[in-house]
Design a protein around this motif. Structure first.
Motif, PDB file in Angstrom:
ATOM      1  N   SER A 369       0.827  -1.215   0.000  1.00 51.61           N
ATOM      2  CA  SER A 369       0.000   0.000   0.000  1.00 51.61           C
ATOM      3  C   SER A 369       0.858   1.262   0.000  1.00 51.61           C
ATOM      4  CB  SER A 369      -0.939  -0.002   1.205  1.00 51.61           C
ATOM      5  OG  SER A 369      -0.203  -0.082   2.420  1.00 51.61           O
ATOM      6  N   ALA A 370       2.021   1.208   0.668  1.00 53.18           N
ATOM      7  CA  ALA A 370       2.913   2.367   0.692  1.00 53.18           C
ATOM      8  C   ALA A 370       3.531   2.615  -0.678  1.00 53.18           C
ATOM      9  CB  ALA A 370       3.997   2.165   1.742  1.00 53.18           C
ATOM     10  N   VAL A 371       3.858   1.536  -1.383  1.00 47.78           N
ATOM     11  CA  VAL A 371       4.383   1.674  -2.744  1.00 47.78           C
ATOM     12  C   VAL A 371       3.329   2.282  -3.654  1.00 47.78           C
ATOM     13  CG1 VAL A 371       5.126   0.373  -4.782  1.00 47.78           C
ATOM     14  CG2 VAL A 371       6.090  -0.163  -2.539  1.00 47.78           C
ATOM     15  N   GLN A 372       2.103   1.776  -3.574  1.00 41.29           N
ATOM     16  CA  GLN A 372       1.044   2.277  -4.437  1.00 41.29           C
ATOM     17  C   GLN A 372       0.667   3.720  -4.115  1.00 41.29           C
ATOM     18  OE1 GLN A 372       1.106   0.516  -7.053  1.00 41.29           O
ATOM     19  NE2 GLN A 372      -1.036  -0.113  -7.196  1.00 41.29           N
ATOM     20  N   ALA A 373       0.830   4.103  -2.853  1.00 41.77           N
ATOM     21  CA  ALA A 373       0.490   5.472  -2.458  1.00 41.77           C
ATOM     22  C   ALA A 373       1.455   6.487  -3.048  1.00 41.77           C
ATOM     23  CB  ALA A 373       0.474   5.596  -0.937  1.00 41.77           C
ATOM     24  N   GLN A 374       2.687   6.067  -3.331  1.00 42.93           N
ATOM     25  CA  GLN A 374       3.692   6.974  -3.887  1.00 42.93           C
ATOM     26  C   GLN A 374       4.479   6.235  -4.962  1.00 42.93           C
ATOM     27  OE1 GLN A 374       3.884  10.145  -3.230  1.00 42.93           O
ATOM     28  NE2 GLN A 374       2.430  10.180  -1.528  1.00 42.93           N
ATOM     29  N   ARG A 375       3.819   5.917  -6.067  1.00 36.54           N
ATOM     30  CA  ARG A 375       4.435   5.095  -7.104  1.00 36.54           C
ATOM     31  C   ARG A 375       5.648   5.784  -7.739  1.00 36.54           C
ATOM     32  NH1 ARG A 375       1.835   0.993  -9.619  1.00 36.54           N
ATOM     33  NH2 ARG A 375       2.139   1.778 -11.742  1.00 36.54           N
ATOM     34  N   LEU A 376       5.588   7.080  -7.937  1.00 37.04           N
ATOM     35  CA  LEU A 376       6.712   7.775  -8.552  1.00 37.04           C
ATOM     36  C   LEU A 376       7.935   7.760  -7.645  1.00 37.04           C
ATOM     37  CD1 LEU A 376       4.213   8.815 -10.225  1.00 37.04           C
ATOM     38  CD2 LEU A 376       5.547  10.893 -10.612  1.00 37.04           C
ATOM     39  N   ASP A 377       7.732   8.046  -6.375  1.00 36.59           N
ATOM     40  CA  ASP A 377       8.852   8.009  -5.440  1.00 36.59           C
ATOM     41  C   ASP A 377       9.416   6.595  -5.327  1.00 36.59           C
ATOM     42  OD1 ASP A 377       8.515  10.699  -4.948  1.00 36.59           O
ATOM     43  OD2 ASP A 377       7.445  10.423  -3.058  1.00 36.59           O
ATOM     44  N   ALA A 378       8.542   5.605  -5.316  1.00 30.57           N
ATOM     45  CA  ALA A 378       8.980   4.220  -5.137  1.00 30.57           C
ATOM     46  C   ALA A 378       9.826   3.747  -6.316  1.00 30.57           C
ATOM     47  CB  ALA A 378       7.773   3.304  -4.944  1.00 30.57           C
ATOM     48  N   VAL A 379       9.416   4.075  -7.536  1.00 31.97           N
ATOM     49  CA  VAL A 379      10.178   3.588  -8.693  1.00 31.97           C
ATOM     50  C   VAL A 379      11.530   4.283  -8.774  1.00 31.97           C
ATOM     51  CG1 VAL A 379       9.325   5.189 -10.486  1.00 31.97           C
ATOM     52  CG2 VAL A 379       9.933   2.832 -11.080  1.00 31.97           C
ATOM     53  N   ARG A 380      11.580   5.547  -8.413  1.00 36.23           N
ATOM     54  CA  ARG A 380      12.869   6.246  -8.409  1.00 36.23           C
ATOM     55  C   ARG A 380      13.791   5.644  -7.337  1.00 36.23           C
ATOM     56  NH1 ARG A 380      11.291  11.041  -7.227  1.00 36.23           N
ATOM     57  NH2 ARG A 380      11.265  12.046  -9.270  1.00 36.23           N
ATOM     58  N   GLU A 381      13.236   5.334  -6.184  1.00 39.23           N
ATOM     59  CA  GLU A 381      14.036   4.744  -5.112  1.00 39.23           C
ATOM     60  C   GLU A 381      14.563   3.368  -5.510  1.00 39.23           C
ATOM     61  OE1 GLU A 381      13.665   3.615  -0.337  1.00 39.23           O
ATOM     62  OE2 GLU A 381      11.979   4.544  -1.386  1.00 39.23           O
ATOM     63  N   LEU A 382      13.726   2.571  -6.167  1.00 42.81           N
ATOM     64  CA  LEU A 382      14.180   1.257  -6.644  1.00 42.81           C
ATOM     65  C   LEU A 382      15.352   1.396  -7.611  1.00 42.81           C
ATOM     66  CD1 LEU A 382      10.947  -0.819  -7.390  1.00 42.81           C
ATOM     67  CD2 LEU A 382      12.781  -1.423  -5.799  1.00 42.81           C
ATOM     68  N   ALA A 383      15.210   2.298  -8.561  1.00 43.38           N
ATOM     69  CA  ALA A 383      16.271   2.488  -9.544  1.00 43.38           C
ATOM     70  C   ALA A 383      17.567   2.903  -8.868  1.00 43.38           C
ATOM     71  CB  ALA A 383      15.848   3.531 -10.573  1.00 43.38           C
ATOM     72  N   PHE A 384      17.470   3.786  -7.897  1.00 42.72           N
ATOM     73  CA  PHE A 384      18.661   4.268  -7.197  1.00 42.72           C
ATOM     74  C   PHE A 384      19.286   3.159  -6.359  1.00 42.72           C
ATOM     75  CE2 PHE A 384      20.564   6.122  -3.363  1.00 42.72           C
ATOM     76  CZ  PHE A 384      21.565   6.889  -3.944  1.00 42.72           C
TER      77      PHE A 384
END
Length: 483
Positions: A369-384
């Motif tokens: 649910s936290a990932v879905q709540a901030q999908r843009l932040d989550a994908v950038r964090e994964l990439a980093f």
């Protein structure tokens, strides 16, 4: 075509700067909306404009005034106490009241079109329950709804819903497009999005690290030249297919071949069948033998499993320099084995990771649910964190290289079926093998995957029953229609 997406804070800064220069943004927004509605709905329409206490409500008053002057039957209903409005909104309300009264008794029974001007992009709290009740009644009634700037209740940055949302058939958005209209719940809530930049000068817009991705052009790396051979288009190695999961690896291999890879070898962890009877062009081998053969790109994960053999294979391929696409159980192994996670982050070659939200949550040690709540932040964090190009699947798949983020424009709910992730992984691997960069291959692969489902939907309107194997064939058709 691809265009910028702006976060709430960026849009508020643009707006304040333009207002300081005297631009009549509210009048422009309401006028543009009225003209669009006048061109898309008959004069016999009975329109009710729901207005709120902020600038979005001011846009609604301006729109109502122009529609009334154009000959429409228009009611204005302040669903919240308007209180002390800002100067522009107060002026817009005063000009409306010179033409007609505000309605306080609820939605007229003969309403055929609702204009939503209740909450704008500044909303950051749950919709009040009395307003939410009105929204649910309108949603249940199936009335046509046009939202001004953003559907009330939808978060402009994340696409999450603040308790309840008034779903729209069309959203007429102003100044700049918003990420929340295109990901998470945004596509369901916003309907078709129409952008009005309100004649702002190009210099008013800062460089945007976020974009909405779509294309109608064939990438240069995929164009065929007469002086070519199968080696020109690369060799993809797919590793997976543990006991009971052979189909995942075969789907991925078929997708890679259909999307243009010159050769595809599938290394099966379970006993390999002699050949694929539907696509005998695929080379099938034992995984231990396959990883000893030269390949230009590797895809690891479809049907991989999580046993010691899977760990050994993944460890070996993480140490290689060839581009590597990680999906499914390869991602689950990264999430549960810190040494593999660190090995991935330290890679020198290109890495692409393709999680769905639950897999992304495991990699980030967060709740889904936290990932879905901030999908843009989550994908950038994964990439980093993983030194990779990352995507997070879902409505409005997001893609990032750690610096920029794109939201995919194509696709529909028909892709919510088994095997679609395997197909996507194979498609991205094929594009890498043909010379596209990791970011380009991921963005374009995601777009093609969605466009294939959109093509299928044209003859299957309910969107039920799209198989992953069918997606492969439609993706090839879409690809070959690009110029």
């Amino acid at each position: 075509m691809t265009h910028p997406l702006y976060l709430r804070a960026e849009l508020q800064k643009i707006e304040s700067q333009q207002l300081a220069q005297g631009l009549p943004l509210m009048e422009r927004a309401g006028t543009a909306a009225a003209r669009w509605i006048g061109g898309h709905y008959p004069r016999s329409s009975v329109i009710t404009v729901l207005v709120g206490p902020g600038n979005n409500g001011g846009d609604g008053y301006v729109c109502a005034r122009h529609l009334y002057i154009a000959g429409f039957t228009v009611h204005v209903w302040p669903v919240l106490h308007v209180g002390d409005l800002a100067a522009d909104a107060s002026q817009a309300r005063r000009l409306w009241l010179e033409l007609g009264p505000e309605r306080i008794a609820g939605l007229p029974s003969d309403t055929t079109l609702v204009i939503d001007a209740v909450f704008g992009i500044g909303l950051n709290r749950p919709v009040p329950e009395d307003v939410a009740t009105t929204f649910r009644q309108i949603n249940d009634a199936g009335l046509n709804v046009v939202a001004l700037d953003i559907p009330s209740g939808l978060d402009a940055d994340s696409g999450q819903i603040h308790g309840c949302v008034l779903s729209a058939n069309h959203t007429l958005t102003f100044i700049g497009d918003k990420p929340g209209l295109h990901t998470a719940h945004g596509q369901d809530a916003a309907g078709e999005v129409v952008l009005f930049e309100l004649d702002l000068p190009a210099a008013a817009y800062p460089a945007a690290p976020n974009t909405l991705y779509e294309t109608t052009r064939l990438p240069a790396q995929l164009r065929r030249h007469q002086e070519s051979n199968k080696g020109t288009f690369g060799t993809v190695g797919v590793i997976g297919g543990a006991a009971g999961m052979a189909g995942a690896a075969i789907l991925a291999g078929r997708a890679a071949l259909r999307l243009g890879a010159g050769k595809v070898r599938i290394g099966m962890l379970a006993a390999a069948t002699a050949y694929d009877p539907l696509m005998p062009e695929l080379m099938l081998a034992d995984a231990a033998l396959a990883i000893k053969q030269p390949h230009d790109v590797w895809l690891v994960g479809p049907g991989l499993g999580r046993d010691d053999t899977a760990i050994d294979v993944l460890t070996t391929l993480l140490s290689r320099s060839e581009p590597l696409v990680l999906d499914a159980d390869a991602l689950n192994l990264l999430a549960t084995h810190s040494a593999l996670f660190a090995q991935c982050k330290a890679r020198q070659g290109d890495t692409v990771i393709t999680p769905h939200p639950a897999e992304a949550a495991r990699l980030l040690n967060k709740e889904t649910s936290a990932v879905q709540a901030q999908r843009l932040d989550a994908v950038r964090e994964l990439a980093f964190r993983l030194n990779a190009v990352a995507l997070i699947k879902g409505s409005g798949t997001v893609v990032s290289d750690g610096l920029q983020i794109s939201i995919n424009q194509s696709g529909n709910a028909a892709l919510a079926s088994a095997g679609q992730g395997d197909v996507l992984g194979g498609m991205i691997a094929a594009l890498l093998a043909q010379g596209m960069s990791a970011l380009e291959a991921t963005q374009f692969g995601v777009y093609l995957h969605g466009a294939a489902a959109d093509q299928w939907l044209q003859s299957n309107a309910a969107g039920i029953g799209l198989g992953a194997s069918e997606t492969v064939e439609h993706a090839r058709t879409v690809l070959n229609r690009l110029k």
